[in-house]
Design a protein around this motif. Structure first.
Motif, short mmCIF file in Angstrom:
data_model
loop_
_atom_site.label_atom_id
_atom_site.label_comp_id
_atom_site.label_asym_id
_atom_site.label_seq_id
_atom_site.Cartn_x
_atom_site.Cartn_y
_atom_site.Cartn_z
N THR A 97 -11.57 -9.16 1.44
CA THR A 97 -10.31 -8.64 1.70
C THR A 97 -9.79 -8.33 2.99
O THR A 97 -10.88 -7.82 3.74
CB THR A 97 -9.54 -7.57 0.85
N HIS A 102 -4.31 -4.59 -0.14
CA HIS A 102 -5.07 -5.33 -1.06
C HIS A 102 -6.59 -4.68 -1.59
O HIS A 102 -7.01 -4.83 -2.65
CB HIS A 102 -5.38 -6.62 -0.64
N TRP A 106 -7.75 -4.10 -5.35
CA TRP A 106 -8.95 -4.57 -5.90
C TRP A 106 -9.97 -3.28 -6.18
O TRP A 106 -10.81 -3.42 -7.32
CB TRP A 106 -9.68 -5.37 -4.89
#
Length: 397
Positions: A97, A102, A106
């Protein structure tokens, strides 16, 4: 899976359970020295990166609720393998990423995979042992998983010397893959067919409601969970305290972190030996008194402006040593009367403990200060609440 009650050596299946339990902490501890690098690499702030840790803890808390019923319905092995696959995929995504938001998302997915290694091993241990032997086994499990807090930051610091923070998530993915292979090839199912619980919403709700109304279970769980919350406050806040406030070089951060982890390991093994002569209740009571005293002393010294790195380390090592007694004994006592619903009991216990840890980790990341007050203040609060719930549980025993 064979019983190991009469064996002196640590059985291989118990070592595997310890390694699986260590997978979650590996994803927590390894990237702590990389916080400054992630801040720079993703053009974010220290608080945003610290929140990726809190998001991981929230993910661990929520995911465990789901693994419990599945482990009681489909056995221990299949849900564990599914969680490991999810952990591997999410670890790879974290490493690729380019956005801190993000990364946060995750990390939640990664936590949903890693949670399987925290719920199911406790259930496997209770499948094989009674309360006293389970406390001993959980102490041995802490020995195995305790190596992780020592090695993970050290490994993370060394990886940063030769590479970037992204390599840390590649190592996590590799570790998850190796454990997946080990589980697939060596682990035997331990859930007896007669203890299989149907996967019905009404049954799941009834089991969880029954556990939440079980006074001893809830109080022992919160006694251990609030103690663990102090540990997570330490984990989330220690990079800022050590590196920014006391100006410790990041490559030495793992050494200080390891000293505290060593205190946890040694104390947990002393606890296992003392269980031959003392009850889990007695060990828990005395450990919680020490836990509260050490953290209140740290808070008082911080408020008077006398806190130094040396004094802080003494208080933290005392706190961690006390946790070496609190964690295994509180967990064993919480699960003692839950033989027919061990999966959901282990799940709810893990959820409550991780939720406490997530809240404390989030609090220490939001509480900005140029002193160690956020850390020592939260440690004292968690320790005193842990003592309170432990006292309530012990009085009802």
């Amino acid at each position: 899976m064979p019983s190991a009650k009469n064996k002196q050596a640590i059985p291989g299946w118990l070592i595997l359970m310890g390694l699986l339990t260590a997978l979650g902490p590996l994803a927590i501890d390894m990237y702590l020295p990389a916080f400054p690098s992630i801040v720079a690499g993703l053009h974010s702030t220290q608080g945003q990166v610290e929140r990726t840790l809190a998001s991981y803890l929230f993910g661990l808390a929520l995911a465990q609720i789901f693994y419990g019923p599945f482990a009681d319905r489909y056995g221990r092995k299949l849900p564990l393998m599914a969680g490991l696959v999810l952990f591997i995929v999410a670890s790879i995504a974290c490493g690729l990423t380019d956005n801190v938001e993000h990364l946060t998302l995750w990390r939640i997915v990664q936590a949903f995979g890693g949670a399987s290694g925290m719920v199911i091993p406790r259930a496997v241990i209770r499948d094989n042992f009674d309360t006293r032997d389970a406390a001993k086994a959980l102490s041995l499990l802490i020995l195995v998983m305790g190596v992780t807090p020592i090695l993970a930051p050290l490994l993370g610091g060394q990886v940063l010397i030769f590479g970037s923070w992204r390599g840390l998530f590649a190592i996590m993915a590799t570790g998850g893959l190796l454990l997946l292979i080990a589980v697939a090839r060596t682990m035997r199912e331990t859930l007896p067919p007669e203890k299989v619980i149907a996967l019905r919403i009404s049954t799941i709700a009834r089991n969880y409601w029954g556990l939440m109304r079980h006074r001893k279970f809830m109080c022992y769980t919160l006694a251990g969970g609030l103690g663990s919350a102090g540990m997570f406050a330490y984990i989330a806040g220690s990079p800022r305290v050590f590196i920014e406030i006391f100006h410790v070089d990041p490559k030495y951060f793992g050494f200080l972190f390891g000293l505290n982890a060593a205190a946890l390991i040694v104390a947990s093994q002393i606890s296992a030996r003392l269980l031959n002569r003392h009850t889990p209740q007695a060990l828990l009571k005395n450990a919680q008194i020490t836990l509260a005293c050490a953290t209140l002393a740290a808070l008082l010294i911080t408020l008077t402006g006398g806190m130094t790195l040396f004094i802080l380390m003494l208080c933290l090592m005392c706190f961690m040593a006390s946790q070496g007694f609190v964690n295994p004994n509180a967990a064993a006592l919480a699960l003692a009367e839950q033989g027919g619903r061990l999966g959901v009991a282990s799940a709810l216990m893990g959820t409550l403990q991780m939720l406490c840890g997530a809240l404390s980790g989030l609090a220490v990341s939001e509480w900005q200060s140029s002193t160690p007050l956020p850390l020592t203040g939260l440690l004292a609060l968690c320790a005193c609440l842990s003592w309170l719930f432990g006292r309530i549980a012990l009085r009802s025993t």
